[in-house]
Design a protein around this motif. Sequence first.
Motif, short mmCIF file in Angstrom:
data_model
loop_
_atom_site.label_atom_id
_atom_site.label_comp_id
_atom_site.label_asym_id
_atom_site.label_seq_id
_atom_site.Cartn_x
_atom_site.Cartn_y
_atom_site.Cartn_z
N ASN A 40 -3.18 7.11 -6.64
CA ASN A 40 -3.71 8.47 -6.68
C ASN A 40 -3.90 9.02 -5.27
OD1 ASN A 40 -4.19 7.19 -9.14
ND2 ASN A 40 -5.94 8.45 -9.61
N GLY A 41 -3.68 8.19 -4.29
CA GLY A 41 -4.01 8.54 -2.91
C GLY A 41 -3.03 9.49 -2.26
N ASP A 42 -3.19 9.59 -0.97
CA ASP A 42 -2.32 10.47 -0.19
C ASP A 42 -0.93 9.84 -0.05
OD1 ASP A 42 -2.70 8.41 1.62
OD2 ASP A 42 -3.79 9.59 3.07
N ARG A 43 -0.07 10.55 0.62
CA ARG A 43 1.32 10.12 0.75
C ARG A 43 1.44 8.73 1.41
NH1 ARG A 43 6.69 13.13 2.15
NH2 ARG A 43 7.87 11.37 2.93
N SER A 44 0.68 8.49 2.46
CA SER A 44 0.79 7.20 3.14
C SER A 44 0.34 6.06 2.23
CB SER A 44 0.00 7.19 4.45
OG SER A 44 -1.37 7.35 4.21
N GLU A 45 -0.67 6.31 1.39
CA GLU A 45 -1.12 5.29 0.44
C GLU A 45 -0.03 5.00 -0.59
OE1 GLU A 45 -3.39 2.41 -1.26
OE2 GLU A 45 -3.80 3.46 0.62
N ARG A 46 0.63 6.03 -1.07
CA ARG A 46 1.72 5.84 -2.04
C ARG A 46 2.88 5.07 -1.42
NH1 ARG A 46 0.60 11.37 -3.03
NH2 ARG A 46 2.60 11.95 -2.12
N VAL A 47 3.20 5.39 -0.18
CA VAL A 47 4.30 4.70 0.51
C VAL A 47 3.96 3.22 0.71
CG1 VAL A 47 5.57 4.53 2.69
CG2 VAL A 47 5.23 6.76 1.62
N MET A 48 2.74 2.94 1.16
CA MET A 48 2.35 1.55 1.39
C MET A 48 2.31 0.76 0.08
SD MET A 48 2.27 0.97 4.53
CE MET A 48 1.55 -0.65 4.50
N THR A 49 1.89 1.40 -1.00
CA THR A 49 1.89 0.73 -2.30
C THR A 49 3.31 0.45 -2.74
OG1 THR A 49 -0.20 1.79 -2.90
CG2 THR A 49 1.13 0.91 -4.71
N TYR A 50 4.20 1.42 -2.53
CA TYR A 50 5.61 1.25 -2.89
C TYR A 50 6.24 0.10 -2.10
CZ TYR A 50 10.52 2.36 -3.67
OH TYR A 50 11.84 2.30 -4.00
N VAL A 51 5.99 0.06 -0.82
CA VAL A 51 6.54 -1.01 0.03
C VAL A 51 5.98 -2.36 -0.43
CG1 VAL A 51 6.55 -1.97 2.38
CG2 VAL A 51 6.99 0.47 2.01
N SER A 52 4.69 -2.41 -0.74
CA SER A 52 4.09 -3.65 -1.22
C SER A 52 4.74 -4.09 -2.53
CB SER A 52 2.58 -3.47 -1.41
OG SER A 52 1.97 -3.19 -0.18
N LEU A 53 5.03 -3.14 -3.41
CA LEU A 53 5.72 -3.46 -4.67
C LEU A 53 7.11 -4.05 -4.41
CD1 LEU A 53 4.86 -0.44 -6.96
CD2 LEU A 53 4.26 -2.83 -7.36
N LEU A 54 7.80 -3.51 -3.42
CA LEU A 54 9.13 -4.05 -3.09
C LEU A 54 9.03 -5.50 -2.63
CD1 LEU A 54 10.77 -1.02 -1.25
CD2 LEU A 54 11.14 -1.78 -3.61
N PHE A 55 8.01 -5.81 -1.85
CA PHE A 55 7.80 -7.20 -1.43
C PHE A 55 7.49 -8.09 -2.64
CE2 PHE A 55 7.28 -5.55 2.87
CZ PHE A 55 7.84 -6.56 3.63
N LEU A 56 6.63 -7.60 -3.55
CA LEU A 56 6.30 -8.39 -4.74
C LEU A 56 7.53 -8.59 -5.62
CD1 LEU A 56 2.82 -6.87 -5.67
CD2 LEU A 56 3.29 -9.14 -4.71
N ALA A 57 8.36 -7.58 -5.73
CA ALA A 57 9.59 -7.70 -6.52
C ALA A 57 10.55 -8.69 -5.85
CB ALA A 57 10.25 -6.34 -6.68
N SER A 58 10.62 -8.64 -4.54
CA SER A 58 11.47 -9.57 -3.80
C SER A 58 11.02 -11.02 -4.00
CB SER A 58 11.45 -9.21 -2.31
OG SER A 58 12.15 -10.16 -1.56
N ASP A 59 9.71 -11.20 -4.12
CA ASP A 59 9.14 -12.54 -4.37
C ASP A 59 9.14 -12.90 -5.85
OD1 ASP A 59 8.66 -12.98 -1.70
OD2 ASP A 59 6.55 -12.42 -1.78
N LYS A 60 9.69 -12.00 -6.68
CA LYS A 60 9.79 -12.21 -8.13
C LYS A 60 8.43 -12.32 -8.81
CE LYS A 60 14.40 -14.31 -7.95
NZ LYS A 60 14.97 -13.22 -7.34
N LYS A 61 7.44 -11.64 -8.25
CA LYS A 61 6.12 -11.60 -8.88
C LYS A 61 6.02 -10.45 -9.87
CE LYS A 61 3.88 -14.09 -5.23
NZ LYS A 61 2.90 -14.11 -4.17
N VAL A 62 6.82 -9.43 -9.67
CA VAL A 62 6.94 -8.31 -10.62
C VAL A 62 8.41 -7.93 -10.68
CG1 VAL A 62 4.63 -7.39 -10.12
CG2 VAL A 62 6.60 -6.49 -8.87
#
Length: 85
Positions: A40-62
């Motif tokens: 729900n945060g600002d643009r930078s919060e959304r971007v950091m969450t997205y990048v974190s999700l990419l790392f989690l997907a790369s690690d096959k956690k999601v």
Amino acid sequence: DEILEIAHEENILGRINTLNERLTEMFKNHKYLAFSELVNGDRSERVMTYVSLLFLASDKKVWLAQKELFGELYIHPNSASVDSA
């Protein structure tokens, strides 16, 4: 410069771990989540969450799914990582 790089890396790893813990809790009540429900945060919060999700997907956690280009992003638990949690 090295100190800043290490601090930045630790900050990213901390965000990834925090998001992983949050998702693990949320997946106890949901089969999947929409990205828009997660942030729900600002643009930078959304971007950091997205990048974190990419790392989690790369690690096959999601795993991430999207029905159309630029459409809603859906986050699914990796059944193996949820079962072991």
